[in-house]
Design a protein around this motif. Sequence first.
Motif, PDB file in Angstrom:
ATOM      1  N   LEU A  73       1.382  -1.131  -0.422  1.00  0.00           N
ATOM      2  CA  LEU A  73      -0.252   0.414  -0.220  1.00  0.00           C
ATOM      3  C   LEU A  73       0.836   1.210   0.214  1.00  0.00           C
ATOM      4  CD1 LEU A  73      -2.832   1.841   0.066  1.00  0.00           C
ATOM      5  CD2 LEU A  73      -2.839   0.932   2.812  1.00  0.00           C
ATOM      6  N   THR A  74       0.509   1.943  -1.399  1.00  0.00           N
ATOM      7  CA  THR A  74       1.477   3.278  -0.801  1.00  0.00           C
ATOM      8  C   THR A  74      -0.242   4.399  -0.596  1.00  0.00           C
ATOM      9  OG1 THR A  74       2.332   3.287  -2.763  1.00  0.00           O
ATOM     10  CG2 THR A  74       2.624   4.851  -3.057  1.00  0.00           C
ATOM     11  N   SER A  75       0.389   4.818   0.515  1.00  0.00           N
ATOM     12  CA  SER A  75      -0.334   6.034   1.170  1.00  0.00           C
ATOM     13  C   SER A  75       0.148   7.910   1.124  1.00  0.00           C
ATOM     14  CB  SER A  75      -1.239   5.289   2.103  1.00  0.00           C
ATOM     15  OG  SER A  75      -2.440   6.636   2.395  1.00  0.00           O
ATOM     16  N   VAL A  76      -0.257   7.971  -0.099  1.00  0.00           N
ATOM     17  CA  VAL A  76      -0.028  10.128   0.256  1.00  0.00           C
ATOM     18  C   VAL A  76      -0.779  10.883   0.427  1.00  0.00           C
ATOM     19  CG1 VAL A  76       0.635  11.310  -1.976  1.00  0.00           C
ATOM     20  CG2 VAL A  76       0.812   9.458  -2.702  1.00  0.00           C
ATOM     21  N   ASP A  77      -0.431  11.801   1.278  1.00  0.00           N
ATOM     22  CA  ASP A  77      -1.191  13.110   1.814  1.00  0.00           C
ATOM     23  C   ASP A  77      -0.286  14.095   2.007  1.00  0.00           C
ATOM     24  OD1 ASP A  77      -3.499  13.394   3.731  1.00  0.00           O
ATOM     25  OD2 ASP A  77      -2.705  15.195   4.223  1.00  0.00           O
ATOM     26  N   ASN A  78      -0.867  15.680   1.789  1.00  0.00           N
ATOM     27  CA  ASN A  78       0.050  16.659   2.071  1.00  0.00           C
ATOM     28  C   ASN A  78      -0.240  17.759   2.520  1.00  0.00           C
ATOM     29  OD1 ASN A  78      -2.490  18.002   1.650  1.00  0.00           O
ATOM     30  ND2 ASN A  78      -2.405  19.233  -0.235  1.00  0.00           N
ATOM     31  N   ASP A  79      -0.310  16.582   3.960  1.00  0.00           N
ATOM     32  CA  ASP A  79      -0.392  17.896   5.700  1.00  0.00           C
ATOM     33  C   ASP A  79       0.516  16.534   5.930  1.00  0.00           C
ATOM     34  OD1 ASP A  79      -0.558  18.381   7.749  1.00  0.00           O
ATOM     35  OD2 ASP A  79      -2.648  19.246   7.071  1.00  0.00           O
ATOM     36  N   GLU A  80       1.945  17.287   6.333  1.00  0.00           N
ATOM     37  CA  GLU A  80       2.620  16.880   6.937  1.00  0.00           C
ATOM     38  C   GLU A  80       2.579  15.854   8.834  1.00  0.00           C
ATOM     39  OE1 GLU A  80       7.455  16.164   7.533  1.00  0.00           O
ATOM     40  OE2 GLU A  80       6.959  17.861   6.069  1.00  0.00           O
ATOM     41  N   HIS A  81       1.549  16.816   9.230  1.00  0.00           N
ATOM     42  CA  HIS A  81       1.563  17.129  10.244  1.00  0.00           C
ATOM     43  C   HIS A  81       0.721  15.520  10.968  1.00  0.00           C
ATOM     44  CE1 HIS A  81      -0.316  18.391  14.296  1.00  0.00           C
ATOM     45  NE2 HIS A  81      -1.456  18.487  14.055  1.00  0.00           N
ATOM     46  N   PHE A  82      -0.315  15.749   9.452  1.00  0.00           N
ATOM     47  CA  PHE A  82      -1.471  14.365   9.659  1.00  0.00           C
ATOM     48  C   PHE A  82      -0.552  13.453  10.067  1.00  0.00           C
ATOM     49  CE2 PHE A  82      -4.960  18.670   9.847  1.00  0.00           C
ATOM     50  CZ  PHE A  82      -5.120  18.372  11.034  1.00  0.00           C
ATOM     51  N   LEU A  83       0.225  13.404   8.726  1.00  0.00           N
ATOM     52  CA  LEU A  83       0.667  12.275   8.468  1.00  0.00           C
ATOM     53  C   LEU A  83       1.256  11.094   8.768  1.00  0.00           C
ATOM     54  CD1 LEU A  83       0.703   9.769   5.400  1.00  0.00           C
ATOM     55  CD2 LEU A  83       2.641  11.868   4.968  1.00  0.00           C
ATOM     56  N   ASN A  84       2.460  12.301   9.966  1.00  0.00           N
ATOM     57  CA  ASN A  84       2.902  12.148  11.114  1.00  0.00           C
ATOM     58  C   ASN A  84       2.183  11.101  11.629  1.00  0.00           C
ATOM     59  OD1 ASN A  84       5.311  12.727  10.279  1.00  0.00           O
ATOM     60  ND2 ASN A  84       5.324  14.988  10.834  1.00  0.00           N
ATOM     61  N   ILE A  85       1.178  11.166  11.940  1.00  0.00           N
ATOM     62  CA  ILE A  85       0.469  10.369  13.518  1.00  0.00           C
ATOM     63  C   ILE A  85       0.132   8.689  12.634  1.00  0.00           C
ATOM     64  CG2 ILE A  85      -1.860  10.212  14.354  1.00  0.00           C
ATOM     65  CD1 ILE A  85      -2.830  13.065  13.891  1.00  0.00           C
ATOM     66  N   ALA A  86      -0.209   8.761  11.806  1.00  0.00           N
ATOM     67  CA  ALA A  86      -0.080   7.500  10.938  1.00  0.00           C
ATOM     68  C   ALA A  86       1.167   7.369  10.958  1.00  0.00           C
ATOM     69  CB  ALA A  86      -0.607   8.015   9.229  1.00  0.00           C
ATOM     70  N   LYS A  87       2.832   7.724  10.426  1.00  0.00           N
ATOM     71  CA  LYS A  87       3.544   7.594  10.826  1.00  0.00           C
ATOM     72  C   LYS A  87       4.287   6.865  11.878  1.00  0.00           C
ATOM     73  CE  LYS A  87       5.939  10.290   6.586  1.00  0.00           C
ATOM     74  NZ  LYS A  87       6.635  10.912   5.883  1.00  0.00           N
ATOM     75  N   GLN A  88       3.666   7.592  12.849  1.00  0.00           N
ATOM     76  CA  GLN A  88       3.726   6.699  14.563  1.00  0.00           C
ATOM     77  C   GLN A  88       3.271   5.543  14.692  1.00  0.00           C
ATOM     78  OE1 GLN A  88       2.168   9.953  17.437  1.00  0.00           O
ATOM     79  NE2 GLN A  88       3.384   8.986  18.978  1.00  0.00           N
ATOM     80  N   HIS A  89       1.810   5.622  14.455  1.00  0.00           N
ATOM     81  CA  HIS A  89       1.427   4.606  14.960  1.00  0.00           C
ATOM     82  C   HIS A  89       0.794   3.384  13.913  1.00  0.00           C
ATOM     83  CE1 HIS A  89      -0.612   6.280  18.433  1.00  0.00           C
ATOM     84  NE2 HIS A  89      -0.147   7.524  17.608  1.00  0.00           N
ATOM     85  N   LEU A  90       1.106   3.453  12.645  1.00  0.00           N
ATOM     86  CA  LEU A  90       1.494   2.232  11.076  1.00  0.00           C
ATOM     87  C   LEU A  90       2.695   1.415  10.933  1.00  0.00           C
ATOM     88  CD1 LEU A  90      -1.950   3.577   8.846  1.00  0.00           C
ATOM     89  CD2 LEU A  90      -1.839   1.912  10.999  1.00  0.00           C
TER      90      LEU A  90
END
Length: 103
Positions: A73-90
């Motif tokens: 799965l490749t998942s793309v978002d342009n908001d680093e603040h919210f994307l960091n939540i995904a990076k932290q937990h997934l």
Amino acid sequence: MTEEITQNFPASYFEVDEATKQSGFTMASDSLTCSLLKTLAASKPGGKFLELGTGTGLSTAWILDGMDSASTLTSVDNDEHFLNIAKQHLTDHRLDLICADAG
């Protein structure tokens, strides 16, 4: 139509959900939609999935939960603040999180 989810929630779901609420992110998919995404991912063994709009990763968690070990799965978002939540937990080797404009 039933609005009851009979599938197990992903292990990371509740942590991501709490972080989502604390962040103020208001565009997260509801659990019924997420449950459908899990089912769709499970129907494509060895699939290569693309998600546009990771947000905080709630939907991403469900997609990952439905995928088999050969899927990616490749998942793309342009908001680093919210994307960091995904990076932290997934943290999953099948997942590639990218901060960019999907356009």
